[in-house]
Structure formats: structure tokens, C-alpha cells
Design a protein around this motif. Structure first.
Motif, PDB file in Angstrom:
ATOM      1  N   VAL A  67      -5.598   4.288   9.338  1.00  0.00           N
ATOM      2  CA  VAL A  67      -5.059   4.122   7.987  1.00  0.00           C
ATOM      3  C   VAL A  67      -5.675   2.863   7.389  1.00  0.00           C
ATOM      4  CG1 VAL A  67      -2.959   3.779   6.624  1.00  0.00           C
ATOM      5  CG2 VAL A  67      -2.882   5.242   8.635  1.00  0.00           C
ATOM      6  N   TYR A  89       0.991   8.306   5.286  1.00  0.00           N
ATOM      7  CA  TYR A  89       0.228   7.187   4.727  1.00  0.00           C
ATOM      8  C   TYR A  89      -0.869   7.696   3.798  1.00  0.00           C
ATOM      9  CZ  TYR A  89       2.234   4.641   8.692  1.00  0.00           C
ATOM     10  OH  TYR A  89       3.097   4.085   9.593  1.00  0.00           O
ATOM     11  N   ASP A  90      -1.194   6.879   2.792  1.00  0.00           N
ATOM     12  CA  ASP A  90      -2.347   7.115   1.928  1.00  0.00           C
ATOM     13  C   ASP A  90      -3.615   6.680   2.660  1.00  0.00           C
ATOM     14  OD1 ASP A  90      -0.722   7.955  -0.175  1.00  0.00           O
ATOM     15  OD2 ASP A  90      -0.671   5.979  -1.131  1.00  0.00           O
ATOM     16  N   GLU A  91      -4.727   7.205   2.213  1.00  0.00           N
ATOM     17  CA  GLU A  91      -6.066   6.802   2.646  1.00  0.00           C
ATOM     18  C   GLU A  91      -6.291   6.772   4.166  1.00  0.00           C
ATOM     19  OE1 GLU A  91      -8.123   3.945  -0.175  1.00  0.00           O
ATOM     20  OE2 GLU A  91      -6.052   3.213  -0.207  1.00  0.00           O
ATOM     21  N   ASP A 103      -3.870  15.787  -0.567  1.00  0.00           N
ATOM     22  CA  ASP A 103      -3.654  14.594  -1.396  1.00  0.00           C
ATOM     23  C   ASP A 103      -4.158  13.312  -0.716  1.00  0.00           C
ATOM     24  OD1 ASP A 103      -1.709  14.337   0.564  1.00  0.00           O
ATOM     25  OD2 ASP A 103      -0.059  13.961  -0.834  1.00  0.00           O
ATOM     26  N   ASN A 104      -5.048  13.476   0.296  1.00  0.00           N
ATOM     27  CA  ASN A 104      -5.645  12.357   1.026  1.00  0.00           C
ATOM     28  C   ASN A 104      -4.592  11.489   1.714  1.00  0.00           C
ATOM     29  OD1 ASN A 104      -7.888  10.982   2.055  1.00  0.00           O
ATOM     30  ND2 ASN A 104      -7.779   9.442   0.430  1.00  0.00           N
ATOM     31  N   THR A 105      -3.681  12.153   2.443  1.00  0.00           N
ATOM     32  CA  THR A 105      -2.665  11.451   3.227  1.00  0.00           C
ATOM     33  C   THR A 105      -2.691  11.990   4.654  1.00  0.00           C
ATOM     34  OG1 THR A 105      -0.928  13.044   2.651  1.00  0.00           O
ATOM     35  CG2 THR A 105      -1.123  11.068   1.250  1.00  0.00           C
ATOM     36  N   LYS A 174       7.420   9.411   3.238  1.00  0.00           N
ATOM     37  CA  LYS A 174       6.108   9.156   2.634  1.00  0.00           C
ATOM     38  C   LYS A 174       6.142   7.752   2.032  1.00  0.00           C
ATOM     39  CE  LYS A 174       2.605  11.027  -0.391  1.00  0.00           C
ATOM     40  NZ  LYS A 174       2.153  12.142  -1.191  1.00  0.00           N
ATOM     41  N   SER A 176       3.817   5.433  -0.090  1.00  0.00           N
ATOM     42  CA  SER A 176       2.584   5.325  -0.882  1.00  0.00           C
ATOM     43  C   SER A 176       2.157   3.869  -1.001  1.00  0.00           C
ATOM     44  CB  SER A 176       2.809   5.898  -2.286  1.00  0.00           C
ATOM     45  OG  SER A 176       3.122   7.264  -2.197  1.00  0.00           O
ATOM     46  N   ASN A 177       0.868   3.655  -1.130  1.00  0.00           N
ATOM     47  CA  ASN A 177       0.359   2.291  -1.322  1.00  0.00           C
ATOM     48  C   ASN A 177       0.898   1.670  -2.603  1.00  0.00           C
ATOM     49  OD1 ASN A 177      -1.030   2.394   1.058  1.00  0.00           O
ATOM     50  ND2 ASN A 177      -3.023   2.806   0.122  1.00  0.00           N
ATOM     51  N   SER A 178       1.331   2.506  -3.550  1.00  0.00           N
ATOM     52  CA  SER A 178       1.888   2.006  -4.814  1.00  0.00           C
ATOM     53  C   SER A 178       3.320   1.492  -4.658  1.00  0.00           C
ATOM     54  CB  SER A 178       1.871   3.123  -5.866  1.00  0.00           C
ATOM     55  OG  SER A 178       2.724   4.190  -5.443  1.00  0.00           O
TER      56      SER A 178
END
Length: 186
Positions: A67, A89-91, A103-105, A174, A176-178
Motif C-alpha cells: 500500500v 486501502y487506496d493505491e 477503483d484501485n483499492t 474502507k 480512503s486517503n481522503s
């Protein structure tokens, strides 16, 4: 237990599938970086490859390999959680591309189980962990409930904890990085 770890490692390194007890339910696993092995799981489960799978890692150090950016909230969740929690996780990075959601997770759990921990450490990488059932069928609550097609479709069945009963899947959150947190499964 060491013999079972050695046998499972051999199969994982050869791109095969294992059936193994996790901290939650019996799982079908493979090397999370091997696209061909991941394809075998989708085929065995008769699952659309657009539906993402969960991975297991040994600890947060190993998590950092897969990650790009781990949200701070994840570390708090690790510290306070009393039940198994899978975090999306994102990315993601360094994983088989067919394992990553559209969705790239990526969904990853750090299991609280001695066998899984030792297997992951010795493998030194992420292992897929998806419930041992055909897609759409109920998740088996014990080894005895695993369908014959699944048992025949894996390359190795770990001979531990066959008596484990009434297991249930992990919760899924979930992150998110945001900063958005969303409960996917309680």
C-alpha cells in the motif's frame, strides 16, 4: 505445524492454491503477486474477476510493501480492534493486477493467528485469503461444510484446525486517503 507450513510454502511458491485455516474462516489462498494463481482462484470459486479478493499480511511492515500510503486511522484500528478487521486501502502496489479492485483499492487483513502469521513470515509476502466456497454459496462455518469441488480444486489442504467451528468472516472497513471511513461489512 512446521510441516504444514513447509508444505503450504512449497505449493504457494509453485503458483498453486492452498486451503487453510485463518483467524476467521477457512480460506483459499495463493501468492498475491502471481496473476496466474489469482486466476485459478477466480475459476475455482466461479467468481467474476471484477469482484476483489482479500489478502493477508503478517504485520504493518509487510503492509507497507503493498500500500503506497497507509492512513493513520489504520494504526488506531489495529490497536483497538478486538475482532478481525479487513481494511480496504487506496493505491495498492506490488500485487497481481487482477487482485486489485476496479477503483484501485485492495482489501488487506493482518490476522491474529499463529499459523497464518508464521506462514506469512516464512513466505515473506502477501497471501490471498478468500472464503472456501463457490461464489454465491454460504461461507462454510467449519471444515466439514467445505464443498467437495473446493477440496478437489486446491493443490494442498493444510491439516490443522479441522475442528474449528462457527467461524465468521471479518468486518470490512474502507479507509480512503481522503479521510473518508466507510463500513462495508460488520
Amino acid at each position: 505445524m512446521q510441516k504444514e507450513i513447509t508444505n503450504a510454502l512449497k505449493v504457494l511458491k509453485e503458483g498453486g492454491l492452498i486451503l487453510y485455516p485463518t483467524d476467521t474462516v477457512w480460506g483459499i489462498g495463493c501468492d498475491a503477486t502471481n496473476e496466474e494463481a489469482v486466476k485459478k482462484i477466480f475459476k475455482l470459486k466461479q467468481r467474476e474477476d471484477s469482484k476483489a479478493l482479500i489478502c493477508l499480511v503478517a504485520d504493518d511492515r509487510m503492509l507497507k510493501k503493498y500500500v503506497k500510503k497507509i492512513p493513520e486511522a489504520a494504526f488506531s484500528i489495529f490497536d483497538i480492534s478486538e475482532a478481525p478487521i479487513t481494511i480496504i486501502y487506496d493505491e495498492p502496489q506490488n500485487l497481481a493486477t487482477n487482485l486489485i479492485a476496479e477503483d484501485n483499492t485492495i482489501a488487506i487483513r493482518i490476522p491474529d493467528d499463529d499459523f497464518c502469521f508464521q506462514l506469512l513470515r516464512r513466505f515473506n509476502g502477501a497471501i490471498v485469503s478468500t472464503s472456501a466456497n463457490i461464489s454465491g454459496q454460504p461461507t462454510p462455518k467449519s471444515y466439514k461444510e467445505i464443498a467437495p469441488d473446493i477440496l478437489k480444486g486446491v493443490d494442498y489442504v493444510v491439516n490443522l484446525h479441522h475442528e474449528k467451528k462457527n467461524a465468521k468472516p471479518s468486518s470490512i472497513i474502507k479507509l480512503s486517503n481522503s479521510g473518508v471511513v466507510k463500513v462495508i461489512r460488520e
